[in-house]
Design a protein around this motif. Structure first.
Motif, PDB file in Angstrom:
ATOM      1  N   ILE A 108      32.479  29.437  26.058  1.00 35.69           N
ATOM      2  CA  ILE A 108      32.230  28.203  25.311  1.00 35.69           C
ATOM      3  C   ILE A 108      32.039  27.080  26.316  1.00 35.69           C
ATOM      4  CG2 ILE A 108      33.170  26.539  23.666  1.00 35.69           C
ATOM      5  CD1 ILE A 108      34.682  28.805  22.356  1.00 35.69           C
ATOM      6  N   TYR A 109      30.984  26.291  26.121  1.00 38.18           N
ATOM      7  CA  TYR A 109      30.663  25.188  27.021  1.00 38.18           C
ATOM      8  C   TYR A 109      31.093  23.889  26.351  1.00 38.18           C
ATOM      9  CZ  TYR A 109      28.044  28.860  29.253  1.00 38.18           C
ATOM     10  OH  TYR A 109      27.700  30.040  29.860  1.00 38.18           O
ATOM     11  N   GLU A 110      31.793  23.066  27.136  1.00 36.39           N
ATOM     12  CA  GLU A 110      32.471  21.901  26.567  1.00 36.39           C
ATOM     13  C   GLU A 110      32.210  20.672  27.418  1.00 36.39           C
ATOM     14  OE1 GLU A 110      37.032  20.623  25.231  1.00 36.39           O
ATOM     15  OE2 GLU A 110      36.595  22.630  26.011  1.00 36.39           O
ATOM     16  N   LEU A 111      32.004  19.538  26.720  1.00 38.74           N
ATOM     17  CA  LEU A 111      31.838  18.250  27.389  1.00 38.74           C
ATOM     18  C   LEU A 111      32.567  17.204  26.562  1.00 38.74           C
ATOM     19  CD1 LEU A 111      30.526  16.432  29.565  1.00 38.74           C
ATOM     20  CD2 LEU A 111      28.558  16.201  28.034  1.00 38.74           C
ATOM     21  N   LYS A 112      33.597  16.581  27.162  1.00 34.16           N
ATOM     22  CA  LYS A 112      34.351  15.557  26.439  1.00 34.16           C
ATOM     23  C   LYS A 112      33.466  14.330  26.273  1.00 34.16           C
ATOM     24  CE  LYS A 112      38.751  13.105  26.301  1.00 34.16           C
ATOM     25  NZ  LYS A 112      38.974  13.511  24.906  1.00 34.16           N
ATOM     26  N   PHE A 113      33.322  13.899  25.034  1.00 33.35           N
ATOM     27  CA  PHE A 113      32.388  12.808  24.742  1.00 33.35           C
ATOM     28  C   PHE A 113      33.044  11.667  23.975  1.00 33.35           C
ATOM     29  CE2 PHE A 113      28.928  10.957  22.113  1.00 33.35           C
ATOM     30  CZ  PHE A 113      28.156  10.463  23.148  1.00 33.35           C
ATOM     31  N   PHE A 114      33.954  11.982  23.071  1.00 29.03           N
ATOM     32  CA  PHE A 114      34.556  10.947  22.231  1.00 29.03           C
ATOM     33  C   PHE A 114      35.628  10.199  23.018  1.00 29.03           C
ATOM     34  CE2 PHE A 114      37.544   9.211  19.220  1.00 29.03           C
ATOM     35  CZ  PHE A 114      36.761   8.765  18.179  1.00 29.03           C
ATOM     36  N   ASP A 115      35.576   8.878  22.985  1.00 29.19           N
ATOM     37  CA  ASP A 115      36.653   8.047  23.521  1.00 29.19           C
ATOM     38  C   ASP A 115      36.692   6.749  22.726  1.00 29.19           C
ATOM     39  OD1 ASP A 115      34.652   6.337  24.539  1.00 29.19           O
ATOM     40  OD2 ASP A 115      34.582   7.461  26.413  1.00 29.19           O
ATOM     41  N   GLN A 116      37.629   5.886  23.055  1.00 28.33           N
ATOM     42  CA  GLN A 116      37.822   4.668  22.274  1.00 28.33           C
ATOM     43  C   GLN A 116      36.641   3.708  22.383  1.00 28.33           C
ATOM     44  OE1 GLN A 116      41.542   2.791  23.146  1.00 28.33           O
ATOM     45  NE2 GLN A 116      42.773   4.429  22.247  1.00 28.33           N
ATOM     46  N   LYS A 117      35.917   3.752  23.496  1.00 21.97           N
ATOM     47  CA  LYS A 117      34.808   2.824  23.689  1.00 21.97           C
ATOM     48  C   LYS A 117      33.493   3.346  23.116  1.00 21.97           C
ATOM     49  CE  LYS A 117      36.761   0.873  27.935  1.00 21.97           C
ATOM     50  NZ  LYS A 117      36.519   0.592  29.376  1.00 21.97           N
ATOM     51  N   ARG A 118      33.493   4.593  22.675  1.00 18.35           N
ATOM     52  CA  ARG A 118      32.245   5.173  22.187  1.00 18.35           C
ATOM     53  C   ARG A 118      31.902   4.617  20.807  1.00 18.35           C
ATOM     54  NH1 ARG A 118      29.754   7.080  25.899  1.00 18.35           N
ATOM     55  NH2 ARG A 118      31.251   8.718  26.424  1.00 18.35           N
ATOM     56  N   LYS A 119      30.675   4.164  20.641  1.00 14.47           N
ATOM     57  CA  LYS A 119      30.245   3.619  19.356  1.00 14.47           C
ATOM     58  C   LYS A 119      30.092   4.732  18.329  1.00 14.47           C
ATOM     59  CE  LYS A 119      27.543  -0.214  21.295  1.00 14.47           C
ATOM     60  NZ  LYS A 119      26.175  -0.798  21.376  1.00 14.47           N
ATOM     61  N   ALA A 120      30.407   4.391  17.091  1.00 15.01           N
ATOM     62  CA  ALA A 120      30.154   5.339  16.010  1.00 15.01           C
ATOM     63  C   ALA A 120      28.654   5.407  15.741  1.00 15.01           C
ATOM     64  CB  ALA A 120      30.897   4.918  14.749  1.00 15.01           C
ATOM     65  N   GLY A 121      28.198   6.575  15.331  1.00 16.99           N
ATOM     66  CA  GLY A 121      26.777   6.740  15.037  1.00 16.99           C
ATOM     67  C   GLY A 121      26.278   8.102  15.465  1.00 16.99           C
ATOM     68  N   PHE A 122      24.970   8.229  15.542  1.00 18.64           N
ATOM     69  CA  PHE A 122      24.332   9.487  15.908  1.00 18.64           C
ATOM     70  C   PHE A 122      23.799   9.405  17.336  1.00 18.64           C
ATOM     71  CE2 PHE A 122      24.237   9.544  11.314  1.00 18.64           C
ATOM     72  CZ  PHE A 122      24.546  10.861  11.015  1.00 18.64           C
ATOM     73  N   TYR A 123      23.954  10.520  18.058  1.00 18.82           N
ATOM     74  CA  TYR A 123      23.496  10.627  19.437  1.00 18.82           C
ATOM     75  C   TYR A 123      22.628  11.874  19.573  1.00 18.82           C
ATOM     76  CZ  TYR A 123      27.144   7.220  20.643  1.00 18.82           C
ATOM     77  OH  TYR A 123      27.931   6.097  20.721  1.00 18.82           O
ATOM     78  N   GLU A 124      21.692  11.819  20.511  1.00 21.91           N
ATOM     79  CA  GLU A 124      20.894  12.985  20.875  1.00 21.91           C
ATOM     80  C   GLU A 124      21.310  13.433  22.268  1.00 21.91           C
ATOM     81  OE1 GLU A 124      16.721  12.118  20.483  1.00 21.91           O
ATOM     82  OE2 GLU A 124      16.620  13.258  18.616  1.00 21.91           O
ATOM     83  N   CYS A 125      21.763  14.687  22.343  1.00 20.88           N
ATOM     84  CA  CYS A 125      22.180  15.263  23.621  1.00 20.88           C
ATOM     85  C   CYS A 125      21.096  16.245  24.072  1.00 20.88           C
ATOM     86  CB  CYS A 125      23.525  15.965  23.467  1.00 20.88           C
ATOM     87  SG  CYS A 125      24.114  16.755  24.977  1.00 20.88           S
TER      88      CYS A 125
END
Length: 402
Positions: A108-125
């Protein structure tokens, strides 16, 4: 890759044989036992966990790299080329590798992305994947959609009944005390307005945000009918305002006199805790003129009672002539035919020698147009022959007379 996309897109298959052939083709594209597979011919797939939805609990982008049958494929590199916030086009991450973890024998490949400064919404990775086996086609900047959800807070909530032209709640930042178990009582008439103001903010960052849906719901207590009025953002520090003129709303939204329960409804795709908050009870009094001219809804205006039966009367038939006249007309039509037969007998024509085969051919083999064509040819010959016979007969009679 195009063949694989074509086969996988066959979602509606109505014949077992077609199903077997499609699965056989997909199996041949991924089976290690199939010899001479070309280089970079087997496509890879990215299998996301949680459907790409992240929050405080699920804070990392996690996925597996598989073939089109879901079998795990070993890789040598998995990189997030960039992650872009779709609404603002802001690039938040550049060229960051995914870490590899093992769970139940699967990579399983993992990348921590969510944090307190991250804006809510949709992202393209945009993800790039390289496989250790050369038969697999590497993934180059494949876009996967990530949704970051947040909890919200309603702050600066105030409402008031007023008669002025100016909005009376500008500048108020503290929220009024709202007790949903014991709602405050308000009263208004057609000359007054209802002012509402509030701010929607992120629970973690405390920053004001915009949402797709913000409404005030008015529920009439006796009939339980509801009226939904949208609340718009005024573009100033993401403040939501509404100034409801009851005289105009009586025409546009079918307001009538009665006791209404006012509720605030807030919702969005990226909100974890949608809000339905009861605000107050409003005793609304409107004059009879407005009530009479209020536009009725379709459900109220529609009459569902039994309608009278529709009786259809056909046009009476036209008056026909007496039967005696019809019989005379029929006899008049048949007389020329009998007259023709009598003339033929008088001239000595052998009627019984006329062959019936053309008539039978018409009924069995020919249609009307073919018959007319052949009869035209025969009629011409008959006409010329008849003239010749009559001329010779006339000459014979003249010779006997001389």
């Amino acid at each position: 890759l195009k063949f694989a996309n074509y086969f996988i897109s066959r979602r509606r298959i109505y014949h077992p044989r077609v199903t077997f052939l499609i699965f056989s083709a997909l199996h041949d594209m991924t089976d290690d036992k199939v010899a001479n597979l070309p280089k970079n011919s087997v496509p890879l797939a990215i299998l996301l966990e949680h459907k790409g939805s992240l929050d405080e609990v699920k804070s990392s982008i996690r996925f597996m790299v598989t073939d089109i049958f879901g079998h795990i494929v070993p890789t040598d590199r998995v990189i997030a080329d960039k992650i872009v916030h779709t609404s603002s086009d802001e690039v938040v991450i550049n060229s960051k590798p995914f870490s590899r973890t093992s769970a139940k024998g699967n990579d399983i490949y993992e990348l921590k992305f969510f944090d307190q400064k991250r804006k809510a919404g949709f992202y393209e990775c945009f993800v790039s994947v390289g496989a250790t086996n050369s038969k697999y086609m590497p993934i180059v900047q494949e876009a996967i959609v990530i949704k970051v959800s947040r909890e919200i807070l309603i702050s600066g909530l105030n409402l008031a009944v007023h008669e002025s032209e100016r909005f009376p709640l500008d500048g108020k930042t503290e929220s009024m005390n709202i007790n949903e178990k014991k709602l405050m009582q308000l009263s208004a008439d057609d000359n007054q307005k209802l002012a509402v103001i509030f701010v929607i903010s992120d629970k973690l960052t405390k920053e004001s945000i915009l949402v797709d849906q913000a409404y005030l719901q008015f529920e009439e207590q006796n009939t339980k009918s509801t009226i939904i009025v949208p609340v718009a953002n005024d573009g100033n520090a993401n403040v939501y305002k509404a100034d409801i003129d009851f005289k105009q709303m009586a025409k546009d939204y079918e307001f009538t006199s009665g006791m209404y329960e006012i509720s605030l409804i807030v919702g969005d795709d990226v909100i974890m805790n949608s809000v339905i908050l009861k605000l107050a009870l409003l005793n609304l009094q409107l004059p009879a003129v407005i009530v009479e001219h209020a536009r009725k809804s379709v459900l109220v205006a529609t009459d569902y009672k039994m309608k009278p039966e529709i009786l259809h009367s056909f046009r009476p038939p036209e008056k026909r002539p007496p039967k005696f006249i019809s019989d005379i007309f029929s006899v008049a039509v048949v007389i020329p035919f009998f007259l023709l037969l009598c003339i033929w007998f008088y001239l000595g024509a052998n009627i019984w020698a006329i062959p019936l085969s053309p008539v039978m051919i018409f009924w069995i083999h020919l249609n009307m147009f073919e018959t007319l064509k052949y009869l035209g040819i025969l009629g011409t010959i008959t006409f010329l022959s008849g003239i010749s016979v009559l001329r010779k007969r006339a000459d014979r009679i003249k010779e006997k007379a001389d």
